[in-house]
Structure formats: structure tokens, C-alpha cells
Scaffold this motif. Structure first.
Motif, short mmCIF file in Angstrom:
data_model
loop_
_atom_site.label_atom_id
_atom_site.label_comp_id
_atom_site.label_asym_id
_atom_site.label_seq_id
_atom_site.Cartn_x
_atom_site.Cartn_y
_atom_site.Cartn_z
N THR A 209 -0.29 -20.04 3.72
CA THR A 209 -0.23 -19.68 5.38
C THR A 209 0.86 -19.49 5.53
N ALA A 210 1.89 -19.33 4.90
CA ALA A 210 3.31 -19.14 5.33
C ALA A 210 3.06 -16.90 4.15
N ALA A 211 2.20 -16.84 3.78
CA ALA A 211 2.10 -15.63 2.82
C ALA A 211 1.47 -14.71 3.69
N PHE A 212 1.00 -15.37 5.02
CA PHE A 212 0.09 -14.08 6.16
C PHE A 212 1.67 -14.01 6.84
N LYS A 213 2.10 -14.55 7.07
CA LYS A 213 3.27 -14.85 8.56
C LYS A 213 4.87 -13.73 7.84
N LEU A 214 4.85 -13.48 6.52
CA LEU A 214 6.01 -12.94 5.21
C LEU A 214 5.67 -11.46 5.87
N GLN A 215 6.72 -10.61 6.09
CA GLN A 215 6.81 -9.46 5.82
C GLN A 215 6.99 -8.65 4.41
N TRP A 216 6.33 -7.70 3.66
CA TRP A 216 7.06 -6.83 2.75
C TRP A 216 8.52 -6.60 3.14
N ARG A 217 9.35 -6.49 1.90
CA ARG A 217 10.10 -5.14 2.14
C ARG A 217 9.29 -3.48 1.41
N SER A 218 9.79 -2.75 2.28
CA SER A 218 8.87 -1.25 2.02
C SER A 218 9.72 -0.78 0.52
N ALA A 219 10.18 -1.41 0.11
CA ALA A 219 10.48 -0.67 -1.38
C ALA A 219 9.77 -1.84 -2.15
N ASP A 220 10.18 -3.23 -1.96
CA ASP A 220 8.60 -3.83 -2.87
C ASP A 220 7.20 -3.48 -3.48
N SER A 221 6.98 -3.55 -1.99
CA SER A 221 5.36 -3.20 -0.82
C SER A 221 5.29 -1.99 -1.86
N SER A 222 6.14 -0.52 -2.06
CA SER A 222 5.58 0.75 -2.80
C SER A 222 5.94 0.40 -4.06
N ALA A 223 6.69 -0.41 -4.70
CA ALA A 223 7.27 -0.69 -6.09
C ALA A 223 5.86 -0.91 -6.78
N ALA A 224 5.51 -1.90 -6.06
CA ALA A 224 4.32 -3.27 -6.26
C ALA A 224 2.90 -2.17 -6.59
N ASN A 225 2.66 -1.28 -5.53
CA ASN A 225 1.43 -1.03 -5.86
C ASN A 225 2.38 0.32 -6.06
N LYS A 226 2.68 0.85 -6.96
CA LYS A 226 3.23 2.23 -7.68
C LYS A 226 2.41 1.16 -9.29
N LEU A 227 3.21 0.38 -9.36
CA LEU A 227 3.08 -0.46 -10.97
C LEU A 227 1.97 -0.56 -10.92
N GLY A 228 0.95 -1.54 -9.63
CA GLY A 228 0.10 -1.52 -10.18
C GLY A 228 -1.10 -0.37 -10.00
N LEU A 229 -1.02 0.78 -9.96
CA LEU A 229 -1.81 1.73 -10.24
C LEU A 229 -1.44 2.08 -12.11
N VAL A 230 0.06 1.43 -11.96
CA VAL A 230 0.40 1.85 -13.84
C VAL A 230 -0.44 0.88 -14.71
N VAL A 231 -0.37 -0.04 -14.56
CA VAL A 231 -0.78 -0.94 -15.12
C VAL A 231 -1.96 -0.89 -14.97
N LEU A 232 -2.90 0.12 -14.12
CA LEU A 232 -4.78 0.22 -14.31
C LEU A 232 -4.32 1.44 -15.64
N ALA A 233 -3.99 2.52 -15.49
CA ALA A 233 -3.74 3.54 -16.04
C ALA A 233 -3.67 2.68 -17.00
N GLN A 234 -2.61 2.20 -17.48
CA GLN A 234 -2.44 1.76 -18.76
C GLN A 234 -3.59 1.27 -19.72
N GLN A 235 -4.13 -0.25 -18.90
CA GLN A 235 -5.33 -1.40 -19.67
C GLN A 235 -6.58 0.08 -19.44
N VAL A 236 -6.97 0.82 -19.08
CA VAL A 236 -8.20 0.99 -18.68
C VAL A 236 -9.03 0.90 -19.79
#
Length: 422
Positions: A209-236
Motif C-alpha cells: 500500500t505504501a509503495a504506491f504512495k511514495l515517489q521515485w527520485r527521478s535519478a533513481d527511476s531513470s537509472a533503474a530503467n536503464k539498468l533493467g534494459l542492460v540486464v535484459l540485453a546482457q542475459q537475452v
């Protein structure tokens, strides 16, 4: 690398080795005691769950390490709680999307494409991935805080260990099938989550419940999305192999392939120990501008991986006949084992360089290079499987990881200033 750090690597290597040994034994026991069709079915579900657990985190676990590693001790608790709560939102959204997608196997158009996957089993596997992913995020907090032993235990030992224990119990009472095993695995994943995450951060319903009330730091969100794509590319490439082989080569080949592939991953133990122990150190050295220290650590890590890989390869090759016999693999797979060992060696080298570049925030280069090389290789591998024997197609894994390790190694060489010194 001083004595204290060498001991830290050795300590993590022992724990990683224990976790990998348990995982290999779990795989071999399934191959031995389940009929080929049931074993192949479970392996497919298990691999889907493993892949999903990585995707559900979508780079957040790497962001957690980087954030926690830079904090003062007094800042760790509130930031770690914030990131752990946010991980529940990211994982929950992924889970909902994937569970809805799982019902696609009911459609007639997929009835022949996914003949060995039942919707209920797939849903259970995805639920297991949810709790594995959440536990992994909590463990990354510990890793970023320098508590690598406990983090290693949570990430690599407790779930496969309890699953193996449960498998022994099942075997003593009945002849289990794929459904029994995926339910067992999911139950273990839920239990570990409750003890690990809820025990520290509180009621799971409150966390979601709390998770959907908190806000991302834009830097964290951007970095996580990039790293998610990196992991996908690494493991594909590896993921493509695990998912396409059963549909092209059948259950017997897939059962043997999974066992051989799992054994071959033992060669990456040293890489995992080095990366797990030093990822925090890589980040702090680069952030502090100590490129000389970073260069030295990369060199020592590179040499350690090479030496250890040769020793592990020799041991596996000498014991392969006993392993194949115990796992009841009737098809000769020595050539495939050698090919996968070589691919895992180059994967280990590329993974070392990947972690260094990730901790140096070189995410764009990582994604572009890995997506280009691994994405192309995955497509070629899938096409090759339609026309070539499994061993020949698997040579593409070796070529892909070799080219990737070369491209990432040159980037690390440049980024750390070695090229300027030469």
C-alpha cells in the motif's frame, strides 16, 4: 588486492559455491527422480520464474547497491526502507502484467506453440518470481551496506537449499511431478520473503500500500530503467537458449541441456564472488576518482577469474561421466558441456567488465553494446536451432560472449585511463 579483500572474496566464493552446489544438486536430483517429460516441464517453469525474477526487479537492485554504498551509516536505514518499499510497487506492476499475459496460453493460436506449459503452473511460477525478486532487493541493501555474507546467503543459498530439502521430503513420500515442484519452490520463496522482508520492514500489505504512495527520485527511476534494459540485453542470449531449446529439440535434449548448462555455470563462481564482494568497492573507487586503485582491482579480478575457471573446468571434465550417469542423461553431451563451459568463461569475463561499467554509471554504453551483440546473437541462435544440431547452435553462445567481453574490456581499458598511460 590486500589480504583482507582476498579473504572477503574467498569467503564469498565459498558461500556462492555452496549455493551453486545446492542448485546443481537440486537440478541433478530432479533429472534423476522425475520422468523426462515432468523434469523438462519443471525446468521450463523454473527457468521462466528465474528470468521473471530478474525482469521484475528491472535494474532496481543495482540502483540499491549504488545508493546504499554512498551513504553514511546514519542514512542507510531510512533510504533502504524507502527503496525496499518502492521495490514492491515495481515488482507488483510487473507481476500483474505477466499474470494477465499468462492467460494467453489458453488461446488456440498458442496451443501448439506452448504445449508443455499449463496456465496454473505458469501463474505459480510467476508468483514465485515475485517473492524471489522482493527478497533480492532486500538482500541488495545488505550488500550495499557491506554485509555480503548475509546477502549471499539470501540471494544464493536459502531458497535452493530449502527447495532441495523439500524435494528430499517429497521423494520419500511420493513420486513428485512438475506441479508439486513448482508449488514447493513458490512456497519456499514466500516463506523466505516473509522472514527476510516482513521481519525487517513490517506488514506486507502495508508495504504494498505504501509503495504506491511514495515517489521515485527521478535519478533513481531513470537509472533503474536503464539498468533493467542492460540486464535484459546482457542475459537475452542465455534466456533465448533456455526457452527455445525445449520446443526445437524436445524434452530429452532439454533435460540434458539444463543439467549441463547448470553444471557449466559453476565456472562463473569466481566472477560472482568478485563482483558481489567488490561491486560496492568499484562504485566508491570510481566516485572517488581513484582510477589507479580501480585498475588494479580489475586486473586482479580478471586474473582470479581466469585461474579459477581453468581449475573448475578441469574438475568438471574429469567428473562428467559420473555426473551424467547419476542424472540419468542417456545422450552423450560431452561436446555440449565443453561448449557451454567455454561460453560461461567468456560470460564471466564480460560480466566482470559489465559490473565495473555499471558502477561507473556507463549505462548507455553497456546497453547499446550488449543489446547490439546479444540481441543479434539471440536472433541468430533461434534461427540456427531450426537447422543445426544443438552443439553447433550452441557455438554461437561462445562467439557472442567472446565478442561482448572484448567490447566491454576495451571500454573499461579506456574508461580507467589505461589507454592514456600506455
Amino acid at each position: 588486492m590486500d589480504f583482507k579483500r582476498a579473504v572477503a572474496v574467498l569467503n564469498t566464493l565459498v558461500l556462492r559455491g555452496l549455493g551453486s552446489g545446492v542448485s546443481v544438486l537440486f537440478t541433478v536430483m530432479i533429472s534423476r527422480y522425475l520422468p523426462t517429460e515432468s523434469a523438462a516441464h519443471f525446468f521450463l517453469l523454473f527457468n521462466i520464474s528465474t528470468i521473471a525474477a530478474v525482469c521484475f526487479r528491472w535494474g532496481l537492485d543495482e540502483v540499491i547497491i549504488r545508493r546504499i554504498a554512498k551513504l553514511l551509516p546514519s542514512e542507510i536505514e531510512p533510504v533502504s526502507r524507502h527503496l525496499t518499499v518502492l521495490s514492491h510497487r515495481r515488482v507488483a506492476l510487473w507481476t500483474i502484467v505477466c499474470l494477465l499475459s499468462a492467460f494467453v496460453v489458453y488461446l488456440p493460436v498458442f496451443s501448439n506453440v506452448l504445449p508443455s506449459v499449463e496456465s496454473l503452473n505458469l501463474a505459480i511460477a510467476l508468483c514465485a518470481a515475485t517473492f524471489v525478486a522482493l527478497t533480492a532487493c532486500a538482500a541488495r541493501v545488505l550488500q550495499g551496506d557491506g554485509r555480503t555474507n548475509l546477502a549471499t546467503f539470501l540471494l544464493n543459498i536459502v531458497v535452493p537449499g530449502l527447495s532441495l530439502f523439500g524435494l528430499f521430503l517429497l521423494i520419500s513420500f511420493k513420486k513428485p511431478d512438475a506441479r508439486d515442484l513448482i508449488v514447493l519452490y513458490a512456497s519456499v520463496a514466500v516463506g523466505v520473503y516473509l522472514v527476510t522482508v516482513v521481519g525487517r520492514y513490517g506488514n506486507p500489505l502495508a508495504l504494498f500500500t505504501a509503495a504506491f504512495k511514495l515517489q521515485w527520485r527521478s535519478a533513481d527511476s531513470s537509472a533503474a530503467n536503464k539498468l533493467g534494459l542492460v540486464v535484459l540485453a546482457q542475459q537475452v542470449v542465455g534466456w533465448a537458449a533456455l526457452l527455445i531449446v525445449p520446443y526445437v529439440y524436445g524434452d530429452y535434449a532439454y533435460k540434458g541441456f539444463v543439467v549441463v548448462q547448470k553444471v557449466a555455470t559453476l565456472i562463473s563462481l569466481t566472477m560472482l564472488a568478485v563482483n558481489f564482494t567488490f561491486s560496492r568497492r568499484f562504485a566508491s573507487l570510481y566516485a572517488g576518482g581513484d582510477l589507479q586503485g580501480l585498475r588494479n582491482m580489475v586486473r586482479y579480478s580478471f586474473l582470479a577469474i581466469i585461474v579459477a575457471s581453468l581449475g573448475i573446468t578441469l574438475f568438471i571434465v574429469l567428473t562428467r561421466h559420473w555426473l551424467f550417469a547419476y542424472a540419468q542423461i542417456d545422450v552423450e553431451m560431452t561436446n555440449l558441456l565443453l561448449i557451454l563451459l567455454a561460453s560461461q568463461f567468456f560470460f564471466s569475463i564480460s560480466a566482470l567488465f559489465s559490473v565495473v561499467l555499471s558502477m561507473a554509471h556507463d549505462d548507455n554504453y553497456l546497453f547499446v553494446v550488449q543489446a547490439a551483440i546479444n540481441g543479434t546473437s539471440a536472433v541468430i541462435f533461434i534461427i540456427a536451432c531450426q537447422f543445426l544440431p544443438l552443439e553447433a547452435a550452441s557455438l554461437l553462445l561462445v562467439a557472442s560472449y567472446f565478442v561482448l567481453s572484448l567490447a566491454l574490456g576495451l571500454r573499461v581499458h579506456y574508461l580507467t585511463g589505461i589507454a592514456k598511460e600506455a
